[in-house]
Design an enzyme around this catalytic site. Structure first.
Site, PDB file in Angstrom:
ATOM      1  CG  ASP A  17      -2.022  -1.004   1.127  1.00 38.29           C
ATOM      2  OD1 ASP A  17      -2.559  -1.170   0.018  1.00 38.29           O
ATOM      3  OD2 ASP A  17      -2.368  -1.630   2.152  1.00 38.29           O
ATOM      4  CG  ASP A 131      -6.876  -4.980   0.750  1.00 41.73           C
ATOM      5  OD1 ASP A 131      -7.913  -5.515   1.187  1.00 41.73           O
ATOM      6  OD2 ASP A 131      -6.236  -4.134   1.404  1.00 41.73           O
ATOM      7  CG  HIS A 347      -6.922  -0.527  -2.600  1.00 47.35           C
ATOM      8  ND1 HIS A 347      -5.814  -1.007  -3.262  1.00 47.35           N
ATOM      9  CD2 HIS A 347      -6.753  -0.886  -1.317  1.00 47.35           C
ATOM     10  CE1 HIS A 347      -5.028  -1.644  -2.416  1.00 47.35           C
ATOM     11  NE2 HIS A 347      -5.558  -1.574  -1.220  1.00 47.35           N
TER      12      HIS A 347
END
Length: 413
Positions: A17, A131, A347
């Site tokens: 991330d 995810d 995301h």
């Protein structure tokens, strides 16, 4: 008849991330020690394989921190591992949300990811939807358009509990379909095995037993990784230990790649259920649909940038080049605008589930992407306007009788 023998496939990976609870300025600093640890692992174990989260931006961000000489040397080392099939990169540029960006933005993400991965030695031809918060109906169609026949995904699946399987066919509205590997026990069910070595074999066998009941073939998948791991897990000695510990029990453990796992499933030609269309069920794992309306100004800026690029900058740049109004197509500037915009599409970014500092960084990136696209639009329209011949002027139409009488009356007054 005894239980069927299971092959336990372990895929080592690192879900990255770039921005979430920390800004990219902070997390990118972790890339140098991560890649240092990864290189040491690959050098020490010639059979070791690793998945770079389905994206190429990790490599780009890492190389950008090095000196020119260091970057060249490390890139060559990466290329060697990729060509050997030991380091898997792509197919995406980054891990996007699949709901909020436009279809064109999703395609550009894959185009850019393929281009960079090919430069590094080869593209991992597998979808990697670990995810993101739910799945759009066209995802199989988009992946098949890039020659990708299988995807790994986690959130959004809502099969009936009595029919729950770890593999299924996922079909798009146009009829195209992909083999979907459902990570029903998360993408970290075998994380950090080496950190608790004494119970690692027991963990592997326990997970295999659990997942075996949902498998359509004698193959089960364990995901050996987590998020922002400082380095890859030293899992090969553990796999050897598991195989020794199993003895006569019906288990065989190996390290695999996503492509190898898809091939293992396909080789049995199993009869699988088919799921059609979008996947937004929170039955087994939260989809967090509230993020689709959080931090609305970010969504608005994103729509503005996409509209400027897709409906103005690129169409008029193409037209200006095609008719000779512009001698060159502004490829470099447009690609830069797209890359800046795509940096806001992971995301945790575009969904707005992040710290405030990231929102401020995103607004700056939106402003830059809009500026670059706007410049292309203005330059293209101006070049087209210069082709219009206005030298003859506008021809006068003959006056009507009413117009002549009106002008005469006005003169008398």
């Amino acid at each position: 008849m005894g239980p069927r023998a299971l092959t336990v496939h372990i895929i080592s990976h690192n879900h990255w991330d770039r921005e979430w609870i920390f800004t990219s300025k902070y997390t990118n600093r972790w890339l140098r020690p991560f890649f240092d640890n990864l290189f040491r692992m690959l050098r020490r174990h010639p059979a070791y394989r690793f998945v770079l989260d389905g994206q190429t931006l990790m490599v780009e961000d890492y190389l950008a921190q090095l000196t020119e000489g260091e970057a060249k040397a490390r890139e060559e080392e990466i290329k060697g591992y990729v060509r050997e099939g030991r380091l898997l990169v792509g197919p995406y540029y980054l891990q996007p949300d699949w709901t909020l960006p436009s279809g064109e933005a999703l395609v550009r993400n894959l185009l850019l990811g393929h281009r960079l991965a090919e430069r590094l030695g080869g593209v991992m031809k597998v979808g990697w939807l670990l995810d993101n918060f739910g799945q759009i109906a066209q995802a199989p169609q988009i992946h098949r358009g890039f020659g990708i026949r299988g995807v790994f995904l986690w959130r959004g699946v809502g099969m009936d509990p009595d029919e729950l399987r770890s593999e299924f066919w996922w079909e798009a509205p146009d009829g195209s379909r992909v083999l979907a590997i459902y990570l029903l026990n998360t993408y970290r069910n075998a994380m950090a095995l080496a950190q608790i070595r004494e119970i690692a074999p027991e963990r592997v066998i326990s997970q295999a037993k659990l997942l075996g009941g949902f498998a359509s073939t004698p193959n089960v998948l364990l995901m050996n990784g987590y998020e922002q791991d400082p380095g890859p897990d030293d899992v090969l000695p553990i796999i050897e230990e598991v195989n020794r510990a199993v003895g006569p029990q019906p288990y065989k453990c190996r390290q695999s790649t996503p492509v190898e796992y898809l091939e293992a499933i396909e080789s049995f030609k199993p009869k699988l259920p088919t799921l059609r269309g979008y996947l937004y069920s929170g039955r087994y794992m939260p989809v967090l649909t509230g993020v689709f309306s959080s931090r609305v100004p970010l969504k608005q800026r994103n729509a503005e940038c996409q509209r400027e690029l897709e409906r103005w900058a690129e169409p008029f740049a193409a037209l200006a080049w095609a008719v000779g109004a512009s001698p060159t197509y502004p490829q470099t500037k447009l690609e830069r605008a797209w890359k800046v915009l795509l940096l806001n599409h992971p995301h945790d970014d575009i969904c707005g589930c992040h710290i405030d500092d990231i929102s401020r960084d995103m607004l700056e990136r939106f402003a830059l992407a809009r500026k670059l696209a706007g410049e292309v639009t203005e330059e293209s329209l101006s070049s087209l306007a210069r082709l219009i011949d206005t030298s003859k002027g506008r021809q006068r139409r003959p006056r009507t009788q009413t117009q002549t009488q009106t002008q005469a009356q006005a003169g008398k007054a």
